[in-house]
Design an enzyme around this catalytic site. Structure first.
Site, short mmCIF file in Angstrom:
data_model
loop_
_atom_site.label_atom_id
_atom_site.label_comp_id
_atom_site.label_asym_id
_atom_site.label_seq_id
_atom_site.Cartn_x
_atom_site.Cartn_y
_atom_site.Cartn_z
N PRO A 187 -15.66 -8.65 20.86
CA PRO A 187 -16.90 -7.97 20.48
C PRO A 187 -17.80 -7.71 21.69
O PRO A 187 -17.88 -8.52 22.61
CB PRO A 187 -17.55 -8.92 19.49
CG PRO A 187 -16.88 -10.24 19.66
CD PRO A 187 -15.51 -9.97 20.22
N GLY A 223 -20.85 -7.41 24.08
CA GLY A 223 -22.12 -8.09 24.34
C GLY A 223 -22.28 -9.42 23.62
O GLY A 223 -23.40 -9.89 23.42
N GLY A 283 -20.91 -12.44 24.48
CA GLY A 283 -20.80 -13.65 25.28
C GLY A 283 -19.38 -14.11 25.51
O GLY A 283 -19.15 -15.17 26.07
N GLY A 327 -17.08 -12.04 27.06
CA GLY A 327 -16.47 -11.37 28.21
C GLY A 327 -15.90 -9.99 27.99
O GLY A 327 -14.97 -9.59 28.70
N SER A 370 -17.20 -6.99 28.66
CA SER A 370 -17.38 -6.04 29.75
C SER A 370 -16.47 -6.36 30.92
O SER A 370 -15.81 -5.48 31.47
CB SER A 370 -18.85 -5.97 30.20
OG SER A 370 -19.28 -7.24 30.63
N ASP A 416 -17.39 -14.09 35.35
CA ASP A 416 -16.70 -13.37 34.27
C ASP A 416 -15.52 -12.58 34.82
O ASP A 416 -14.42 -12.59 34.24
CB ASP A 416 -17.67 -12.39 33.59
CG ASP A 416 -18.74 -13.08 32.77
OD1 ASP A 416 -19.07 -14.24 33.08
OD2 ASP A 416 -19.25 -12.45 31.83
#
Ligand code: MEV
Length: 328
Positions: free
Chosen positions: A111, A113, A115, A117, A119, A163
């Site tokens: 999903p 945004g 938390g 990872g 992006s 990340d």
């Protein structure tokens, strides 16, 4: 046509504090973003589907002009577009062809945004697939560096390497400033709770920076998170999962003090603890999205499913594979 995939991650410890040079330990999980890239004569066209667990489809032509009509905040769409555009810029730079054209299809199980990872996984997989499509195979070091540059640019210079390094190499990793390495890790029984929402990473990181510059307690809190990470590394090396859980609880409390938790994240953390989880904390930038708990039994996932504010609960295994080619 090349398809690459890269894993999402949870933070066992250390998000936010890592931006200020403290260590952090993120762990890759078996939820992947897959990015398919095909060369085209000119321009960039991006198709993105399933960016939340609910799933929706986004189609635009490489800039925000063709904004899709979907029920997610503009800031998330803009960030998503920004990450893909910057990843393409890095791929063009890496192959020395500033005008290379690409058709990019993003298919993510992570999903947006939340938390865990999304992006970093999309950026890592996109740079890998786009460069391979043009016949260039980047080393993992260069891929991680270029992916970090994308996050640094999109997050206005406020990003750590955590990340992007974790998504590139997989497994449990330790990041402190520029020093990035993999860590041996026992089997970790991760359970994730997702509230269906998202946080704005840039705004949350900026909020912590302001707090830290205004209040000594916030600077001390960031340093205290660093202490927890160091204790966590010892527990990880000893395979002491019960101690990892205790330290996760402390870490969540400190993140709450920095103002990055939310009512639904706190509700899920407490539901996990009440169900007997060894520990639970928010993961990533916060504001909404996911918590991570440790529980070998099915109790935590069941409790989360019945927790108001929790949209989905699932178990996630540590993924020791980083970026990999799926096809092409
Ligand atoms: C976001 O996933 C993690 C933060 O620590 C920001 C970063 O490390 O770039 C909040």
């Amino acid at each position: 046509m090349v398809t690459s995939s890269a894993p999402g991650k949870v933070y066992l410890f250390g998000e936010h504090a890592v931006v200020y040079g403290e260590p952090a330990v993120p762990c890759a999980i078996e939820r992947r973003a897959r990015v398919t890239v095909e060369e085209r004569p000119e321009g960039v066209r991006v198709h993105a589907g399933d960016l939340t667990l609910d799933g929706f489809t986004v189609e635009y032509d490489g800039d925000a002009a063709g904004r899709p009509d979907v029920d997610v905040p503009d800031s998330l769409i803009e960030a998503g577009v920004g990450y893909v555009n910057e990843a393409i810029a890095q791929a063009r730079d890496a192959v020395g062809d500033e005008t290379a054209g690409f058709d990019v299809t993003v298919d993510s199980q992570i999903p947006l945004g939340a938390g865990i990872g999304s992006s970093a996984a999309v950026v890592v997989a996109a740079i890998d697939a786009a460069t391979r499509e043009l016949g260039v195979e980047l080393s993992r070091e260069e891929l991680a560096e270029r992916a970090y540059q994308v996050e640094y640019t999109v997050q206005d210079g406020q990003a750590s390497r955590a990340d992007t390094f974790c998504s590139t190499v997989g497994g449990a990793v330790r990041v402190e400033g520029d020093d990035c390495r993999t860590l041996p890790a026992p089997d970790l029984p991760f359970v994730i709770g997702y509230d269906g929402g998202a946080g704005d990473t840039g705004a949350l990181v900026a909020g912590v920076r302001n707090l830290k510059e205004t209040y000594d307690f916030a600077a001390d809190t960031v340093a205290a998170i660093g202490d927890i990470v160091r204790s966590g590394e010892r527990a990880l090396a000893d395979g002491d999962v019960a101690e990892l859980g205790r330290l996760m609880d402390f870490n969540h409390g400190l993140l709450e003090a920095l103002g990055v938790s939310s009512r639904s994240l706190d509700a899920m953390v407490w539901a996990a603890r009440d169900a007997g989880a060894l520990g639970a904390k928010l993961t990533g930038a916060g504001g909404g999205g996911c918590i991570v708990a440790l529980d070998e039994t099915a109790e935590t996932a069941t409790a989360l499913e019945y927790t108001p504010g929790c949209q989905e609960a699932f178990r996630a295994e540590l993924d020791t594979d980083g970026v990999r080619v799926e096809a092409g």
